[in-house]
Design an enzyme around this catalytic site. Structure first.
Site, PDB file in Angstrom:
ATOM      1  N   CYS A   1     -12.136  37.059  -5.170  1.00  0.00           N
ATOM      2  CA  CYS A   1     -12.620  36.034  -6.098  1.00  0.00           C
ATOM      3  C   CYS A   1     -11.883  34.743  -5.781  1.00  0.00           C
ATOM      4  O   CYS A   1     -10.692  34.764  -5.479  1.00  0.00           O
ATOM      5  CB  CYS A   1     -12.316  36.470  -7.523  1.00  0.00           C
ATOM      6  SG  CYS A   1     -12.594  35.186  -8.762  1.00  0.00           S
ATOM      7  N   ASP A   2     -12.609  33.632  -5.879  1.00  0.00           N
ATOM      8  CA  ASP A   2     -11.960  32.357  -5.576  1.00  0.00           C
ATOM      9  C   ASP A   2     -11.319  31.702  -6.799  1.00  0.00           C
ATOM     10  O   ASP A   2     -10.693  30.655  -6.684  1.00  0.00           O
ATOM     11  CB  ASP A   2     -12.958  31.391  -4.920  1.00  0.00           C
ATOM     12  CG  ASP A   2     -14.161  31.114  -5.810  1.00  0.00           C
ATOM     13  OD1 ASP A   2     -14.084  31.312  -7.033  1.00  0.00           O
ATOM     14  OD2 ASP A   2     -15.199  30.692  -5.265  1.00  0.00           O
TER      15      ASP A   2
ATOM     16  N   TYR B   1     -11.748  32.643 -17.355  1.00  0.00           N
ATOM     17  CA  TYR B   1     -12.791  33.529 -17.895  1.00  0.00           C
ATOM     18  C   TYR B   1     -12.351  34.252 -19.166  1.00  0.00           C
ATOM     19  O   TYR B   1     -13.195  34.781 -19.890  1.00  0.00           O
ATOM     20  CB  TYR B   1     -13.245  34.539 -16.833  1.00  0.00           C
ATOM     21  CG  TYR B   1     -14.160  33.915 -15.812  1.00  0.00           C
ATOM     22  CD1 TYR B   1     -15.536  33.856 -16.030  1.00  0.00           C
ATOM     23  CD2 TYR B   1     -13.668  33.343 -14.648  1.00  0.00           C
ATOM     24  CE1 TYR B   1     -16.388  33.266 -15.116  1.00  0.00           C
ATOM     25  CE2 TYR B   1     -14.512  32.744 -13.726  1.00  0.00           C
ATOM     26  CZ  TYR B   1     -15.874  32.717 -13.970  1.00  0.00           C
ATOM     27  OH  TYR B   1     -16.719  32.120 -13.071  1.00  0.00           O
TER      28      TYR B   1
ATOM     29  N   ARG C   1     -30.357  35.698 -13.292  1.00  0.00           N
ATOM     30  CA  ARG C   1     -29.142  35.170 -13.932  1.00  0.00           C
ATOM     31  C   ARG C   1     -29.512  34.507 -15.264  1.00  0.00           C
ATOM     32  O   ARG C   1     -28.813  34.656 -16.263  1.00  0.00           O
ATOM     33  CB  ARG C   1     -28.435  34.165 -13.010  1.00  0.00           C
ATOM     34  CG  ARG C   1     -27.242  33.508 -13.684  1.00  0.00           C
ATOM     35  CD  ARG C   1     -26.458  32.576 -12.765  1.00  0.00           C
ATOM     36  NE  ARG C   1     -25.330  31.999 -13.498  1.00  0.00           N
ATOM     37  CZ  ARG C   1     -24.375  31.253 -12.950  1.00  0.00           C
ATOM     38  NH1 ARG C   1     -24.399  31.000 -11.653  1.00  0.00           N
ATOM     39  NH2 ARG C   1     -23.394  30.766 -13.684  1.00  0.00           N
TER      40      ARG C   1
ATOM     41  N   ASN D   1     -20.695  39.070  -7.093  1.00  0.00           N
ATOM     42  CA  ASN D   1     -20.327  39.323  -8.490  1.00  0.00           C
ATOM     43  C   ASN D   1     -21.234  40.363  -9.139  1.00  0.00           C
ATOM     44  O   ASN D   1     -22.293  40.666  -8.602  1.00  0.00           O
ATOM     45  CB  ASN D   1     -20.422  38.005  -9.276  1.00  0.00           C
ATOM     46  CG  ASN D   1     -19.109  37.261  -9.279  1.00  0.00           C
ATOM     47  OD1 ASN D   1     -18.041  37.849  -9.320  1.00  0.00           O
ATOM     48  ND2 ASN D   1     -19.202  35.931  -9.230  1.00  0.00           N
TER      49      ASN D   1
ATOM     50  N   HIS E   1     -11.490  38.171 -13.095  1.00  0.00           N
ATOM     51  CA  HIS E   1     -11.894  37.302 -14.207  1.00  0.00           C
ATOM     52  C   HIS E   1     -11.233  37.735 -15.522  1.00  0.00           C
ATOM     53  O   HIS E   1     -11.799  37.533 -16.604  1.00  0.00           O
ATOM     54  CB  HIS E   1     -13.434  37.258 -14.375  1.00  0.00           C
ATOM     55  CG  HIS E   1     -14.131  36.539 -13.245  1.00  0.00           C
ATOM     56  ND1 HIS E   1     -15.481  36.287 -13.233  1.00  0.00           N
ATOM     57  CD2 HIS E   1     -13.655  36.013 -12.086  1.00  0.00           C
ATOM     58  CE1 HIS E   1     -15.808  35.641 -12.128  1.00  0.00           C
ATOM     59  NE2 HIS E   1     -14.714  35.461 -11.412  1.00  0.00           N
TER      60      HIS E   1
ATOM     61  N   ARG F   1     -25.906  28.043 -18.183  1.00  0.00           N
ATOM     62  CA  ARG F   1     -25.296  27.692 -16.897  1.00  0.00           C
ATOM     63  C   ARG F   1     -26.293  27.912 -15.737  1.00  0.00           C
ATOM     64  O   ARG F   1     -26.301  27.124 -14.798  1.00  0.00           O
ATOM     65  CB  ARG F   1     -24.024  28.547 -16.695  1.00  0.00           C
ATOM     66  CG  ARG F   1     -23.315  28.351 -15.373  1.00  0.00           C
ATOM     67  CD  ARG F   1     -22.675  26.978 -15.239  1.00  0.00           C
ATOM     68  NE  ARG F   1     -22.194  26.746 -13.883  1.00  0.00           N
ATOM     69  CZ  ARG F   1     -22.165  25.562 -13.273  1.00  0.00           C
ATOM     70  NH1 ARG F   1     -22.545  24.467 -13.908  1.00  0.00           N
ATOM     71  NH2 ARG F   1     -21.715  25.449 -12.049  1.00  0.00           N
TER      72      ARG F   1
HETATM   73  P1  NAD Z   1     -27.679  32.426  -4.575  1.00  0.00           P
HETATM   74  O1  NAD Z   1     -28.762  33.131  -5.304  1.00  0.00           O
HETATM   75  O2  NAD Z   1     -27.807  30.992  -4.257  1.00  0.00           O
HETATM   76  O3  NAD Z   1     -27.403  33.163  -3.189  1.00  0.00           O
HETATM   77  C1  NAD Z   1     -27.482  34.521  -2.994  1.00  0.00           C
HETATM   78  C2  NAD Z   1     -28.310  34.845  -1.769  1.00  0.00           C
HETATM   79  O4  NAD Z   1     -28.286  36.259  -1.592  1.00  0.00           O
HETATM   80  C3  NAD Z   1     -29.801  34.449  -1.903  1.00  0.00           C
HETATM   81  O5  NAD Z   1     -30.180  33.667  -0.804  1.00  0.00           O
HETATM   82  C4  NAD Z   1     -30.524  35.788  -1.921  1.00  0.00           C
HETATM   83  O6  NAD Z   1     -31.786  35.765  -1.285  1.00  0.00           O
HETATM   84  C5  NAD Z   1     -29.557  36.687  -1.170  1.00  0.00           C
HETATM   85  N1  NAD Z   1     -29.711  38.118  -1.414  1.00  0.00           N
HETATM   86  C6  NAD Z   1     -30.064  38.745  -2.556  1.00  0.00           C
HETATM   87  N2  NAD Z   1     -30.055  40.077  -2.375  1.00  0.00           N
HETATM   88  C7  NAD Z   1     -29.660  40.292  -1.102  1.00  0.00           C
HETATM   89  C8  NAD Z   1     -29.444  41.460  -0.309  1.00  0.00           C
HETATM   90  N3  NAD Z   1     -29.635  42.672  -0.825  1.00  0.00           N
HETATM   91  N4  NAD Z   1     -29.048  41.317   0.959  1.00  0.00           N
HETATM   92  C9  NAD Z   1     -28.856  40.085   1.486  1.00  0.00           C
HETATM   93  N5  NAD Z   1     -29.045  38.941   0.809  1.00  0.00           N
HETATM   94  C10 NAD Z   1     -29.432  39.050  -0.474  1.00  0.00           C
HETATM   95  O7  NAD Z   1     -26.351  32.679  -5.424  1.00  0.00           O
HETATM   96  P2  NAD Z   1     -24.961  31.898  -5.402  1.00  0.00           P
HETATM   97  O8  NAD Z   1     -24.734  31.296  -6.720  1.00  0.00           O
HETATM   98  O9  NAD Z   1     -24.833  31.052  -4.221  1.00  0.00           O
HETATM   99  O10 NAD Z   1     -23.928  33.112  -5.315  1.00  0.00           O
HETATM  100  C11 NAD Z   1     -23.928  34.065  -4.289  1.00  0.00           C
HETATM  101  C12 NAD Z   1     -23.033  35.210  -4.681  1.00  0.00           C
HETATM  102  O11 NAD Z   1     -21.673  34.863  -4.580  1.00  0.00           O
HETATM  103  C13 NAD Z   1     -23.223  35.684  -6.113  1.00  0.00           C
HETATM  104  O12 NAD Z   1     -23.005  37.088  -6.180  1.00  0.00           O
HETATM  105  C14 NAD Z   1     -22.116  34.974  -6.836  1.00  0.00           C
HETATM  106  O13 NAD Z   1     -21.833  35.582  -8.058  1.00  0.00           O
HETATM  107  C15 NAD Z   1     -21.027  35.144  -5.814  1.00  0.00           C
HETATM  108  N6  NAD Z   1     -19.850  34.292  -5.949  1.00  0.00           N
HETATM  109  C16 NAD Z   1     -18.686  34.931  -6.194  1.00  0.00           C
HETATM  110  C17 NAD Z   1     -17.525  34.234  -6.280  1.00  0.00           C
HETATM  111  C18 NAD Z   1     -16.273  34.992  -6.573  1.00  0.00           C
HETATM  112  O14 NAD Z   1     -15.320  34.412  -7.037  1.00  0.00           O
HETATM  113  N7  NAD Z   1     -16.217  36.284  -6.342  1.00  0.00           N
HETATM  114  C19 NAD Z   1     -17.528  32.858  -6.122  1.00  0.00           C
HETATM  115  C20 NAD Z   1     -18.751  32.211  -5.878  1.00  0.00           C
HETATM  116  C21 NAD Z   1     -19.907  32.949  -5.772  1.00  0.00           C
HETATM  117  C1  G6P Z   2     -15.856  30.748  -9.977  1.00  0.00           C
HETATM  118  C2  G6P Z   2     -15.836  32.256 -10.074  1.00  0.00           C
HETATM  119  C3  G6P Z   2     -16.998  32.873  -9.382  1.00  0.00           C
HETATM  120  C4  G6P Z   2     -18.305  32.226  -9.811  1.00  0.00           C
HETATM  121  C5  G6P Z   2     -18.185  30.741  -9.510  1.00  0.00           C
HETATM  122  C6  G6P Z   2     -19.405  29.907  -9.740  1.00  0.00           C
HETATM  123  O1  G6P Z   2     -15.471  30.322  -8.716  1.00  0.00           O
HETATM  124  O2  G6P Z   2     -14.667  32.817  -9.575  1.00  0.00           O
HETATM  125  O3  G6P Z   2     -16.976  34.256  -9.589  1.00  0.00           O
HETATM  126  O4  G6P Z   2     -19.372  32.789  -9.096  1.00  0.00           O
HETATM  127  O5  G6P Z   2     -17.136  30.233 -10.272  1.00  0.00           O
HETATM  128  O6  G6P Z   2     -19.899  29.900 -11.003  1.00  0.00           O
HETATM  129  P1  G6P Z   2     -21.166  28.975 -11.316  1.00  0.00           P
HETATM  130  O7  G6P Z   2     -21.371  29.168 -12.765  1.00  0.00           O
HETATM  131  O8  G6P Z   2     -20.759  27.588 -10.943  1.00  0.00           O
HETATM  132  O9  G6P Z   2     -22.286  29.504 -10.470  1.00  0.00           O
HETATM  133 MN    MN Z   3     -14.894  35.035  -9.272  1.00  0.00          MN
END
Ligand code: NAD
Ligand code: G6P
Ligand code: MN
Length: 441
Positions: free
Chosen positions: A171-172, A263, A94, A148, A201, A283
């Site tokens: 998405c949240d 976004y 990231r 994501n 987004h 970030r």
């Molecule tokens: P993070 O790196 O803390 O957590 C991700 C976890 O996934 C890690 O523990 C990693 O080891 C694991 N991982 C990686 N590849 C994997 C695979 N192939 N199979 C199983 N596990 C695997 O990241 P985070 O910031 O906590 O975010 C997690 C995910 O959730 C990200 O994709 C983030 O963008 C997404 N997210 C999306 C939204 C949304 O609105 N859609 C909101 C919040 C977070």
């Molecule tokens: C929002 C978005 C997510 C994103 C999250 C965390 O909730 O909808 O898609 O993963 O923010 O972003 P951050 O920069 O805090 O990891």
């Molecule tokens: Mn999102």
């Protein structure tokens, strides 16, 4: 109809996992579980959260059968719901997604612009592999996916699994916005009935009805113009998120039709936002030094003390609540309203059928039944078509290993525009992602 369920949480080591586990505890009478499995490819990372989870469930959910594992066979058999939040490449990648574009003069952001492109090219392969693993063992499981960049993941999964009606990308951020509107109007956001359109987004609230059918959008616009805009959980947010929410007031001043997703600031003001981003501290650094550190420290504390009493862990609960409430609505055919990603099929009348749009939908046991919004005005149509072309070309670049399509994608992105710049950024991202992306030629 089943009355209790098995869930596997993929990406158990995610910083969002404790919040999700708390939501499962809070809603345990609404979505009763037999078994919860946490699965992660990084078993050491996951173990920290897994040990916290054991303590939490002993205190709040003693009847729940819980394990954490890195074994796919254990994880994906006899599953009703897969909750997915993985990050291929972790925060280290990231950081690259954000810093490489910034050093080359364009926006570096996790899901938008060149950073989102790089992340998408990493997520697609692992998400396809995950769906295949789940389907080989639990053909009927619902896969609710937060991973994501969700817009790109959604389009790729729809291309690879067009007949699979049990994958739902979510998405949240729309919920975060609804809760923020609730706070400023001092109303319960659960009573809001939103009308929303766009891409993930990249969307807008056109209406927000209260229980009496009164549209709150005019009042919200006036309030924000006067007082600015803050997230519902402003006290827990880092400075960069407060600036992001504040940008909604700028966007409304320029484009007063609808309430924009936060976004959109990166696409509407790429030069201004670029000038505000620090290529040496992005970030990703803020999250690694903030949320990630805090969550893992607190989980270790809870495990060491044998109680969760002295740790807070969860700050923003919208994320956990949304996915659990969505599963509940599917499980019990409640047909509650959620904003989700679906193929367009005429829902936005003047967009192509195969655009992956984000809209409000009733969600029940057969999945989402989305609400159409008719035709949208030319400004929004133009923005969406350009952005979707970028997303679609990214997906095609991945499937075809096409350098040209990757270059076309980045050239179309409003945060880049210039093709020579796009080529520079693409070449640098290829170099940084050689362990993750398919070869492009
Ligand atoms: P993070 O790196 O803390 O957590 C991700 C976890 O996934 C890690 O523990 C990693 O080891 C694991 N991982 C990686 N590849 C994997 C695979 N192939 N199979 C199983 N596990 C695997 O990241 P985070 O910031 O906590 O975010 C997690 C995910 O959730 C990200 O994709 C983030 O963008 C997404 N997210 C999306 C939204 C949304 O609105 N859609 C909101 C919040 C977070
Ligand atoms: C929002 C978005 C997510 C994103 C999250 C965390 O909730 O909808 O898609 O993963 O923010 O972003 P951050 O920069 O805090 O990891
Ligand atoms: Mn999102």
């Amino acid at each position: 109809m089943k009355t209790s369920f098995n869930i596997v949480l993929v990406g158990g080591g995610s910083t969002w996992t404790p919040g999700l586990l708390k939501a499962l505890c809070k809603l345990k009478n609404r979505l009763p579980l037999n078994k919860l499995v946490m699965f992660d490819v990084d078993t050491q990372r996951q173990a920290v959260i897994g040990e916290y989870a054991k303590v939490l469930f002993r205190e709040e959910y003693p009847a729940l059968e819980f394990i954490y594992t890195g074994d796919e066979n254990i994880a994906f058999s006899e599953v009703d719901f897969v909750f997915c939040q993985m990050r291929t490449g972790g925060y280290a990648m990231r950081e690259q997604d954000e810093k490489i574009p910034l050093r080359l003069g364009v926006i570096g952001q996790e899901t938008c612009g060149a950073g989102g492109f790089a992340y998408g090219m990493r997520s697609i392969g692992d998400m396809i592999a995950l769906v295949e693993k789940v389907r080989s063992r639990s053909p009927q499981a619902w896969i609710l996916n937060y991973t994501n960049p969700a817009a790109i993941v959604a389009d790729a999964l729809n291309k690879r699994f067009p007949q699979d009606k049990r994958i739902l990308n979510i998405c949240d951020q729309p919920v975060n916005l609804l809760r923020s509107y609730g706070r400023l109007l001092q109303r319960d956001p659960a009573t809001f009935d939103p009308v929303y359109f766009g891409l993930n987004h990249f969307g807008w609230f056109t209406h927000l009805y209260d229980q009496n059918g009164h549209d709150l959008v005019p009042e919200l616009k006036a309030w924000i113009a006067e007082n600015g805009f803050k997230p519902a959980d402003a006290e827990q947010r880092d400075a960069s998120w407060l600036e992001t929410y504040a940008a909604v007031a700028d966007m409304l001043r320029d484009f007063p039709d609808y309430l924009p997703n936060t976004y959109l600031q990166y696409y509407l003001y790429p030069q201004y936002k670029f000038s505000k981003l620090d290529p040496n501290y992005t970030r990703a650094n803020e999250v690694m030094n903030g949320r990630e550190k805090r969550v893992f420290d607190e989980c270790r504390t809870a495990a060491a003390e044998g109680t969760t009493r002295n740790v807070q862990v969860v700050h923003n609960d919208a994320h956990g609540d949304m996915i659990v409430e969505l599963a509940e609505s599917i499980a019990f055919n409640l047909k509650k309203k959620f904003i989700v990603m679906v193929p367009n099929h005429g829902l936005v009348e003047n967009l192509d059928d195969d655009v992956m749009v984000e809209l409000a939908a009733e969600v029940g046991c057969n999945g989402p039944r989305p609400f159409g919004v008719g035709k949208i005005p030319v400004f929004y149509k133009g923005l969406i078509e350009q952005q979707f072309a970028y997303e679609r070309l990214t997906v095609e670049a991945w499937f075809e290993g096409s350098y040209t399509k990757a270059l076309q994608a980045l050239t179309l992105n409003r945060t880049i525009v210039d093709a020579k710049k796009a080529r520079q950024v693409l070449d640098a991202l290829i170099e940084a992602n050689k362990d993750y992306w398919p070869a492009l030629h």
